[in-house]
Write an enzyme that holds these catalytic residues in place. Structure first.
Site, mmCIF file in Angstrom:
data_model
loop_
_atom_site.group_PDB
_atom_site.id
_atom_site.type_symbol
_atom_site.label_atom_id
_atom_site.label_comp_id
_atom_site.label_asym_id
_atom_site.label_seq_id
_atom_site.Cartn_x
_atom_site.Cartn_y
_atom_site.Cartn_z
ATOM 1 N N GLY A 263 -60.497 -26.782 -44.651
ATOM 2 C CA GLY A 263 -60.938 -25.888 -43.585
ATOM 3 C C GLY A 263 -59.946 -24.800 -43.224
ATOM 4 O O GLY A 263 -60.282 -23.627 -43.167
ATOM 5 N N GLU B 274 -56.678 -39.859 -44.817
ATOM 6 C CA GLU B 274 -56.376 -38.747 -45.707
ATOM 7 C C GLU B 274 -54.968 -38.894 -46.262
ATOM 8 O O GLU B 274 -54.058 -39.282 -45.523
ATOM 9 C CB GLU B 274 -56.507 -37.407 -44.955
ATOM 10 C CG GLU B 274 -57.914 -37.123 -44.483
ATOM 11 C CD GLU B 274 -58.051 -35.759 -43.790
ATOM 12 O OE1 GLU B 274 -57.051 -34.995 -43.768
ATOM 13 O OE2 GLU B 274 -59.143 -35.466 -43.285
ATOM 14 N N ALA C 287 -64.534 -30.978 -38.772
ATOM 15 C CA ALA C 287 -63.709 -31.143 -37.576
ATOM 16 C C ALA C 287 -62.636 -32.207 -37.824
ATOM 17 O O ALA C 287 -61.534 -31.893 -38.262
ATOM 18 C CB ALA C 287 -64.582 -31.494 -36.380
ATOM 19 N N ARG C 288 -62.963 -33.468 -37.596
ATOM 20 C CA ARG C 288 -62.073 -34.583 -37.890
ATOM 21 C C ARG C 288 -62.924 -35.792 -38.274
ATOM 22 O O ARG C 288 -63.989 -36.035 -37.684
ATOM 23 C CB ARG C 288 -61.183 -34.931 -36.690
ATOM 24 C CG ARG C 288 -60.079 -33.925 -36.401
ATOM 25 C CD ARG C 288 -59.037 -33.869 -37.513
ATOM 26 N NE ARG C 288 -57.937 -32.954 -37.235
ATOM 27 C CZ ARG C 288 -57.920 -31.674 -37.549
ATOM 28 N NH1 ARG C 288 -58.985 -31.123 -38.139
ATOM 29 N NH2 ARG C 288 -56.863 -30.929 -37.295
ATOM 30 N N ASP D 232 -65.409 -32.428 -45.087
ATOM 31 C CA ASP D 232 -64.091 -31.898 -45.419
ATOM 32 C C ASP D 232 -62.970 -32.724 -44.799
ATOM 33 O O ASP D 232 -61.802 -32.522 -45.124
ATOM 34 C CB ASP D 232 -63.987 -30.446 -44.932
ATOM 35 C CG ASP D 232 -62.689 -29.765 -45.346
ATOM 36 O OD1 ASP D 232 -62.345 -29.846 -46.544
ATOM 37 O OD2 ASP D 232 -62.026 -29.154 -44.491
ATOM 38 N N HIS E 23 -60.056 -31.508 -47.167
ATOM 39 C CA HIS E 23 -59.564 -30.910 -45.917
ATOM 40 C C HIS E 23 -59.088 -29.478 -46.169
ATOM 41 O O HIS E 23 -57.919 -29.130 -45.946
ATOM 42 C CB HIS E 23 -58.438 -31.751 -45.308
ATOM 43 C CG HIS E 23 -58.304 -31.550 -43.825
ATOM 44 N ND1 HIS E 23 -57.869 -32.530 -42.963
ATOM 45 C CD2 HIS E 23 -58.568 -30.473 -43.038
ATOM 46 C CE1 HIS E 23 -57.849 -32.070 -41.725
ATOM 47 N NE2 HIS E 23 -58.273 -30.826 -41.754
#
Length: 320
Positions: A288, A267, A237-238, A262, A286
């Site tokens: 996703g 980031e 998600a975050r 992820d 990341h």
């Protein structure tokens, strides 16, 4: 008509210009791509101050008020997705900047979440690397997910999709979120649990809520302490939804079996970040939403927005 300049930000895969037809605006717009993240806000402002149009990829480059005010020529800002928590909406409106978004045809993040679950429990990537390196035959005994309980935090479109994927694997599925009701769970065909029950009973927990002031830090030290020592946490998600320090402590102390992550608080993830050094963590950069099909949709819709904007037509997917 005066030609406009457009910046495509954070095109990490160098795909933006090849997966969408930018030729439809080349008579009006000069396009520049940036493949690497900027070092900070000062560099971002210096690099972007002469652009009329900016195409942003999710929250990779934040747009706080201070940056927006440092971009005097900015007229049109387009973000992938229909929400972007890294953009100061009030500042956009105060500057009369047009803001548009893009939509997903489908969301591939659910498949990545299942992939992280399989990697943690079966070690596919790890064993593949060992085989290629010529190491010893079998060293890792996997864990079956059939019959295990999957706890889903957030049962919206994405959480419901993960639930549907988990059932053919033979998993029992329960769910919780601050606003989730037993009726919604029944509609999706999963069990309802309180937050404490979910963390205490689930063998694997996967997070699918939107980052907001309310969800920031939603998963904290007390929640992680309730998890079984054999349980895994998945976050696609975050990053800020999970207390990163608490998660690091739980992983280092082997209080939980591991995590598949992820998304991160910062980031790109710094090369010296402690998560990179833990052997009970599967980390991905990341990924996703990062598929060729998904990026093609985003960039094609960005071209549509720019085309409409420069022709004075009605803007699709306008957010502000």
């Amino acid at each position: 008509m005066t030609r406009l300049s457009c910046a495509i930000l954070d095109d990490y895969f160098d795909l933006a210009l090849s997966v969408a037809d930018w030729s439809r605006i080349k008579d009006r717009v000069d396009v520049t791509t940036f493949h690497k993240p900027f070092a900070g806000e000062a560099e971002t402002a210096a690099k972007l101050r002469d652009f009329d149009i900016i195409c942003a990829m999710r929250e990779r480059t934040p747009f706080p008020r201070s940056l927006i005010e440092a971009l005097p020529k900015l007229k049109l800002l387009i973000t992938s997705g229909m929400r972007n928590a890294a953009i100061d909406m009030d500042a956009v409106k105060d500057r009369n900047i047009t803001l548009c978004g893009t939509q997903y045809n489908r969301d591939p993040t659910a498949a990545l979440a299942m992939g992280l679950i399989l990697e943690l429990t079966r070690g596919i990537g790890r064993e593949n690397a060992r085989m290629h390196a010529g190491e010893a035959w079998q060293t890792f005994a996997g864990t079956e997910i059939e019959g295990k309980t999957l706890g889903i935090i957030g049962l919206g479109k994405l959480g419901s999709k993960v639930a549907a994927m988990a059932k053919p694997f033979g998993m029992n599925v329960i769910a919780w979120s601050p606003n989730l009701t037993p009726e919604k769970c029944k509609e999706v065909g999963v069990g309802y649990a309180s937050k404490d029950e979910l963390f205490a009973t689930a063998d694997i927990i996967t997070i699918h809520v939107v980052l907001s002031p309310r969800s920031r830090g939603l998963v904290g030290a007390a929640d992680l302490a309730r998890m079984k020592p054999s349980a895994y946490l998945i976050n696609t998600a975050r990053g800020p939804i999970v207390d990163e320090d608490a998660l690091l402590a739980a992983l280092r102390g082997k209080k939980i079996a591991g995590a598949g992550i992820d998304v991160f608080a910062v980031e790109p993830l710094p090369s010296d970040h402690p998560l990179r050094k833990l052997d009970n963590v599967v980390i991905t950069p990341h990924l996703g939403y990062a598929t060729r099909e998904g990026l093609q949709t985003h960039y094609q819709q960005m071209v549509e927005c720019i085309d409409a904007f420069t022709r004075g037509g009605e803007l699709p997917r306008r957010l502000a």
